[in-house]
Scaffold this motif. Structure first.
Motif, PDB file in Angstrom:
ATOM      1  N   GLY A  27      38.208  43.866  46.866  1.00 30.01           N
ATOM      2  CA  GLY A  27      38.266  44.075  45.415  1.00 30.01           C
ATOM      3  C   GLY A  27      37.052  44.868  44.988  1.00 30.01           C
ATOM      4  N   GLU A  81      38.921  48.136  36.988  1.00 33.50           N
ATOM      5  CA  GLU A  81      38.137  49.387  37.094  1.00 33.50           C
ATOM      6  C   GLU A  81      36.634  49.063  37.206  1.00 33.50           C
ATOM      7  OE1 GLU A  81      39.509  52.824  35.177  1.00 33.50           O
ATOM      8  OE2 GLU A  81      41.564  52.085  35.000  1.00 33.50           O
ATOM      9  N   ILE A  88      44.082  56.872  36.306  1.00 39.01           N
ATOM     10  CA  ILE A  88      43.823  56.580  37.712  1.00 39.01           C
ATOM     11  C   ILE A  88      44.918  57.067  38.679  1.00 39.01           C
ATOM     12  CG2 ILE A  88      42.158  54.721  37.327  1.00 39.01           C
ATOM     13  CD1 ILE A  88      44.369  52.678  37.560  1.00 39.01           C
ATOM     14  N   LEU A 142      37.364  43.075  33.776  1.00 38.92           N
ATOM     15  CA  LEU A 142      37.623  42.796  35.194  1.00 38.92           C
ATOM     16  C   LEU A 142      38.015  44.034  35.993  1.00 38.92           C
ATOM     17  CD1 LEU A 142      39.687  39.506  34.700  1.00 38.92           C
ATOM     18  CD2 LEU A 142      37.317  39.697  35.455  1.00 38.92           C
ATOM     19  N   ARG A 176      46.870  45.041  46.224  1.00 43.26           N
ATOM     20  CA  ARG A 176      46.996  43.905  45.302  1.00 43.26           C
ATOM     21  C   ARG A 176      46.800  44.332  43.842  1.00 43.26           C
ATOM     22  NH1 ARG A 176      45.973  38.191  47.283  1.00 43.26           N
ATOM     23  NH2 ARG A 176      48.096  38.732  47.856  1.00 43.26           N
ATOM     24  N   THR A 190      34.297  45.248  37.681  1.00 46.20           N
ATOM     25  CA  THR A 190      33.906  44.139  36.802  1.00 46.20           C
ATOM     26  C   THR A 190      32.581  44.487  36.105  1.00 46.20           C
ATOM     27  OG1 THR A 190      32.601  43.104  38.546  1.00 46.20           O
ATOM     28  CG2 THR A 190      34.928  42.445  38.396  1.00 46.20           C
ATOM     29  N   GLN A 235      29.886  42.970  36.423  1.00 45.79           N
ATOM     30  CA  GLN A 235      28.792  42.877  37.404  1.00 45.79           C
ATOM     31  C   GLN A 235      28.709  44.170  38.228  1.00 45.79           C
ATOM     32  OE1 GLN A 235      31.105  40.263  36.928  1.00 45.79           O
ATOM     33  NE2 GLN A 235      29.570  39.365  35.591  1.00 45.79           N
ATOM     34  N   ILE A 260      48.547  45.968  41.569  1.00 43.21           N
ATOM     35  CA  ILE A 260      48.668  47.402  41.303  1.00 43.21           C
ATOM     36  C   ILE A 260      49.447  47.639  40.006  1.00 43.21           C
ATOM     37  CG2 ILE A 260      49.442  49.629  42.228  1.00 43.21           C
ATOM     38  CD1 ILE A 260      47.021  48.183  43.715  1.00 43.21           C
ATOM     39  N   THR A 261      48.719  48.166  39.017  1.00 45.06           N
ATOM     40  CA  THR A 261      49.314  48.386  37.691  1.00 45.06           C
ATOM     41  C   THR A 261      50.433  49.421  37.775  1.00 45.06           C
ATOM     42  OG1 THR A 261      47.235  47.846  36.617  1.00 45.06           O
ATOM     43  CG2 THR A 261      48.825  49.103  35.312  1.00 45.06           C
TER      44      THR A 261
END
Ligand SMILES: Cc1cc2nc3c(=O)[nH]c(=O)nc-3n(C[C@H](O)[C@H](O)[C@H](O)COP(=O)(O)OP(=O)(O)OC[C@H]3O[C@@H](n4cnc5c(N)ncnc54)[C@H](O)[C@@H]3O)c2cc1C
Length: 386
Positions: free
Chosen positions: A130, A368, A92, A366, A154, A370, A372, A156-157
């Motif tokens: 999100g 990349e 990413i 959750l 928020r 979720t 849903q 942020i890996t």
């Protein structure tokens, strides 16, 4: 883009041995210290792992998506913190530049990302944006030959490790078409990194908020040089990322199944190995069958991904990538749950790896997108069909 088969086989073998001999023995240290030891991170960079998805002309290994998935499957078989430390460079953080960057942007950033000299993060999510990423509020206002960026990002890996961000900000009006992607060096004045997030699992991974206060970013850092394309770039990056995560999920399912089989072969109750009881075998068999199905799906979708023109988006492939992420990340959740069950009370104890993996894999459903959101992507695609 693909590495020739012989060289790739050698690479895969090397990664497999590295995972077993170097990373697996360091898992407890990562859990205890909540960090990846710097010497291991350096070894991962030296192996070329930061550059697996970057073409050879920019110093990477130039793997195809199918090959990247094979490597991710190996990396998935150990604590997910190791993969995460290089994951944003593989995926990413780098792919937006590779897919849509100008030749100058590619030449300037990709070689340093491939070598691991520059750790890149991907900054899309915000406190109020999100799943609905197109509603993001971070503003980028043109000011002479620069943009001034303000807002907050928020979860942020790798932000605490990052030298730069692929960052989405609003240059235009509401919605997806008002969003642009920027390359933002982490050292620019006005950037503040929040305190590290304390998480359920994946200890050793680093995430935090990133705050931007009138950060002056040269217009030359606008990815592709044209405003309004950033949301499309982000979605293309995520299609690829979803496949990578799917391969990681399968690798981790393999590891959980392996530790569960080993436990079932050794633990005795009622005078027999618990693995000789058919109800325990049923749990292992269900996990094995689902893993095979998931891994076949990853390989098939990766082949479809490689067959489309590089950098292009293809709605069919996006739909397949969402199906693959949905199935494999839900699958590894079930495999982990059964793994705990096979271990009985021991599966609830910290000293057993399965307890840790159970927590670690929860995240895969959750980020990349979720589960849903994957369902929505698939559903929308189906309803569009003639
Ligand atoms: C550890 C970690 C690392 C991350 N790393 C990064 C990173 O590097 N870069 C980055 O940009 N982001 C990152 N993220 C953010 C991640 O992608 C988001 O958390 C995720 O997309 C979900 O957004 P949200 O947390 O705001 O949940 P929300 O969007 O608030 O969702 C809450 C719930 O509502 C559901 N929901 C939302 N909208 C709908 C809908 N329309 N229909 C049905 N259900 C819906 C969701 O599925 C979910 O169940 C990371 C997150 C975590 C936890």
């Amino acid at each position: 883009m693909a590495l020739d088969q012989d060289t790739f086989d050698l690479l895969k073998d090397t990664v497999r041995r590295f995972v077993r001999e170097r990373l697996v023995p360091a898992e407890d240290a990562v859990e205890e210290h909540d960090d990846v030891p710097p010497d291991i991170l350096q070894d991962m960079k030296d192996l070329g792992l930061c550059g697996v998805s970057i073409p050879e002309e920019y110093g990477g290994l130039g793997l195809s998506m199918a090959q990247e998935c094979e490597v991710a499957y190996e990396l998935g078989q150990t604590a997910l913190a190791f993969r995460s430390a290089v994951g944003t460079n593989i995926g990413i953080g780098s792919q937006g530049i590779l897919m849509d960057g100008t030749p100058a942007q590619k030449a300037e950033y990709l070689p340093r990302i491939a070598s691991g000299e520059l750790i890149m993060s991907f900054a899309l999510t915000e406190p109020d944006a999100g799943s609905d990423a197109a509603s993001l509020k971070t503003r980028a206002v043109a000011d002479g030959s620069d943009y001034l960026l303000s807002g907050s990002k928020r979860y942020i890996t790798n932000a605490p490790r990052a030298g730069g961000f692929t960052l989405m900000a609003r240059t235009g009006g509401a919605g997806a078409s008002g969003i642009s992607a920027f390359i933002v060096p982490a050292t620019l004045p006005g950037i503040t990194i929040g305190k590290p997030d304390r998480k359920m699992g994946q200890r050793g991974t680093k995430t935090c908020d990133v705050f931007l206060d009138q950060v002056r970013v040269p217009a030359a850092n606008l990815i592709g040089g044209e405003p309004g394309k950033g949301f499309k770039t982000a979605m293309k990056v995520l299609d690829r990322g979803r496949l990578h995560i799917s391969a990681i999920a399968c690798g981790m399912a393999r590891r959980i199944l392996d530790v569960s089989i080993a436990y079932a072969q050794n633990r005795k109750q009622f005078g027999s190995r618990i693995g000789d009881f058919q109800l325990v075998q049923a749990m292992l068999a269900d996990s094995q069958a689902e893993l095979l199905a998931g891994w076949a799906l990853v390989r098939e979708t990766a082949r479809a991904y490689d067959a489309k023109p590089p950098g292009a988006s293809d709605p069919d492939v996006s739909m397949q990538a969402s199906c693959t992420k949905l199935f494999t990340t839900e699958m590894v959740g079930r495999v982990a749950d059964r793994g705990v069950q096979v271990h009985g009370g021991a599966g609830y104890m910290n000293e057993y790896k399965v307890e840790r993996f159970y927590r670690d894999v929860r995240l895969l459903r959750l980020y990349e997108g979720t589960s849903q959101i994957q369902q929505l992507v698939i559903g929308k695609h189906l309803m569009r069909a003639p």
